[in-house]
Design an enzyme around this catalytic site. Structure first.
Site, short mmCIF file in Angstrom:
data_model
loop_
_atom_site.label_atom_id
_atom_site.label_comp_id
_atom_site.label_asym_id
_atom_site.label_seq_id
_atom_site.Cartn_x
_atom_site.Cartn_y
_atom_site.Cartn_z
N ASP A 290 0.82 -1.23 0.00
CA ASP A 290 0.00 0.00 0.00
C ASP A 290 0.84 1.27 0.00
OD1 ASP A 290 -2.31 -1.63 0.22
OD2 ASP A 290 -1.99 -1.75 2.37
N HIS B 264 -4.49 -2.42 -5.91
CA HIS B 264 -3.87 -1.15 -6.24
C HIS B 264 -5.00 -0.17 -6.50
CE1 HIS B 264 0.05 -2.75 -6.68
NE2 HIS B 264 -0.23 -3.47 -7.74
P1 GDP Z 1 -0.41 0.13 -3.73
O1 GDP Z 1 -1.06 -1.15 -3.35
O2 GDP Z 1 1.03 0.18 -3.35
O3 GDP Z 1 -0.65 0.51 -5.14
O4 GDP Z 1 -1.09 1.26 -2.83
P2 GDP Z 1 -2.64 1.55 -2.58
O5 GDP Z 1 -3.33 1.71 -3.84
O6 GDP Z 1 -3.22 0.63 -1.59
O7 GDP Z 1 -2.53 2.90 -1.74
C1 GDP Z 1 -2.17 4.03 -2.27
C2 GDP Z 1 -3.30 5.01 -2.08
O8 GDP Z 1 -2.76 6.28 -2.01
C3 GDP Z 1 -4.26 5.06 -3.25
O9 GDP Z 1 -5.53 5.43 -2.80
C4 GDP Z 1 -3.67 6.12 -4.15
O10 GDP Z 1 -4.61 6.76 -4.97
C5 GDP Z 1 -3.14 7.07 -3.12
N1 GDP Z 1 -1.93 7.79 -3.49
C6 GDP Z 1 -0.84 7.35 -4.16
N2 GDP Z 1 0.09 8.32 -4.20
C7 GDP Z 1 -0.43 9.38 -3.53
C8 GDP Z 1 0.06 10.67 -3.18
O11 GDP Z 1 1.18 11.04 -3.48
N3 GDP Z 1 -0.78 11.47 -2.45
C9 GDP Z 1 -2.02 11.08 -2.06
N4 GDP Z 1 -2.76 11.92 -1.35
N5 GDP Z 1 -2.50 9.86 -2.35
C10 GDP Z 1 -1.72 9.03 -3.06
#
Ligand code: GDP
Length: 424
Positions: free
Chosen positions: A12, A40
């Site tokens: 995440d 994701h």
């Molecule tokens: P992953 O499994 O590593 O892809 O991560 P997740 O999708 O579970 O969590 C990342 C969350 O943070 C998602 O809701 C993204 O849209 C959000 N996100 C990613 N990068 C950023 C950022 O730089 N700022 C903010 N506010 N949200 C982000």
């Protein structure tokens, strides 16, 4: 050239967003491990999507998305996911599924549930997607490769053997309904018909792509600390989350991997059980959880509230080292703008001694965080495009962490969108 996008921590970290962004310059995106147990979250001009099985590159029409041999392939979930993005207006993605990928069977999901029930309080906090029983069967050599779906003789005989074996456990250990070979065979016929249009020898496809100088992006799931060898065993996932494994889970030569982008979030979050040294609780945690990510830190697959903590330099330094990091993408920095001061975990105190080396699990359980507090920047940094334009305390926070972890932060993400990125 092959690049990987992987996580430094417990998952995440925002890998989906970084992959979606890097996919703009890639030809092929490959999922190489894991299954539909993690998700994701991606936000782009088509909308907001939670992908569990599809690679995060499916939103571009110039890319091919591959489900590699290392993946735990849940066929109905994959097909539903393809349909759901197409329904929302995304052009039908070009998808290839490895003929060597193995299939998550309905009984894997049942066994995952039954085992967590049996363990009760000692359970792993599994997402109950069948991943652990799936990989157990793969390594016990009783799993089903996709190619086997197309061999009717083999299937007919194998479903009988499978039911014989699984029914011993179902009857005597779990006291649950038994499997029937004819029903299992029927399910596998349905799976065969669903997956047939996508199946091919993906390693041969990737080999040819490499000869044509195409760019291949390997997309990891979860992060270093969930790796079965190098993570917080046994509270780990069942397939390797490390970039080098990407070459195996995709079927490409290891020496082709030239760039490893390790994604680190500006604070910590984790799901499931296991030691989490920099964890915070109460109102402090609630506020970070509510403000975190894009709409709060809740599981993309399960909706479970994530455990929250401050940035952990010890875990992240180790997390980056084990990935073979060339670049760190530091994400969700914008979320911290509300804090007057930001604690960061810079060491672990174990039996009275402070270390910055990530220990084995038995020692990790005893570790207490050594915190250092940095000043906050108290403003909204979303929309900023140049590193120099970030507030001084924000730059200091980033540079402090870069020094502690020892790997270059070349990208800073300050929002969930594709363009919310600052290159350094
Ligand atoms: P992953 O499994 O590593 O892809 O991560 P997740 O999708 O579970 O969590 C990342 C969350 O943070 C998602 O809701 C993204 O849209 C959000 N996100 C990613 N990068 C950023 C950022 O730089 N700022 C903010 N506010 N949200 C982000």
């Amino acid at each position: 050239m092959v690049k990987a996008v992987v996580g430094a921590n417990w998952g995440d970290e925002g890998k989906g967003k970084i992959t979606d962004m890097m996919a703009a310059d890639a030809d092929i995106i490959v999922r190489f491990q894991g299954g539909a147990n993690a998700g994701h979250t991606i936000k782009n001009h088509y909308g907001k999507f939670a992908l569990h099985t599809l690679p995060s590159g499916v939103f571009y029409d110039h890319t091919t998305s591959i489900i590699g041999n290392g993946v735990a392939l849940n066929i109905p979930i994959l097909i539903n996911e393809i349909n759901s993005i197409v329904e929302k207006g995304v052009p039908a993605p070009k998808i290839l599924v490895s003929d060597r990928a193995q299939i998550v069977m309905p009984y894997h999901i049942l066994f995952d549930q039954y085992e967590e029930e049996r363990l009760g309080k000692a359970s792993f906090g599994s997402t109950k997607s069948g991943i652990a029983p799936f990989y157990s069967d793969k390594y016990a050599k009783v799993g089903y490769q996709v190619q086997e779906l197309f061999d009717e003789e083999l299937l007919k005989e194998k479903v009988v053997r499978t039911c014989d074996q699984k029914n011993v456990l179902l009857e005597h250990l779990y006291h649950k309904p038994l499997l029937k070979p004819e029903e299992l065979l029927e399910t596998l016929h349905e799976y065969r018909d669903m997956i047939a249009p996508y199946v091919c020898d993906t390693s041969a496809f990737l080999w040819n792509a490499l000869k044509e100088n195409k760019t291949i992006l390997l997309e990891g799931q979860l992060g270093t600390l969930k790796d079965p060898d190098h993570g917080i065993y046994p509270m780990v996932t069942s397939s390797s989350t490390l970039a080098p494994y990407g070459c195996i889970g995709a079927g490409i030569p290891a020496q082709e991997l030239k760039q490893v982008v390790t994604v680190c979030k500006a604070y910590s979050s984790a799901v499931g059980a296991g030691a989490f040294v920099s964890e915070i609780f109460g109102d402090e945690a609630d506020e970070l959880r509510r403000r975190g990510g894009d709409g709060g830190e809740f599981g993309a697959t399960t909706g479970r509230p994530r455990r929250m903590g401050w940035f952990d330099c010890v875990a992240s330094k180790y997390g980056c080292r084990m990935q073979g990091t060339t670049d760190v993408a530091f994400t969700v920095v914008d979320v911290l703008g509300y804090l007057d001061e930001i604690p960061v975990c810079v060491g672990y105190e174990i039996d009275g001694e402070v270390t910055t080396d990530f220990p084995v699990t038995s020692k990790l359980e005893k570790a207490k965080p050594v915190l250092k507090t940095l000043p906050g920047w108290k403003c909204d940094i979303s929309g900023i495009k140049k590193y120099e334009d970030l507030p001084e305390n924000c730059r200091k926070y980033i540079e402090f962490i870069e020094k502690e972890i020892g790997f270059p932060i070349t990208m800073v993400s300050n929002g969930p969108g594709r363009d919310d990125i600052i290159y350094r």
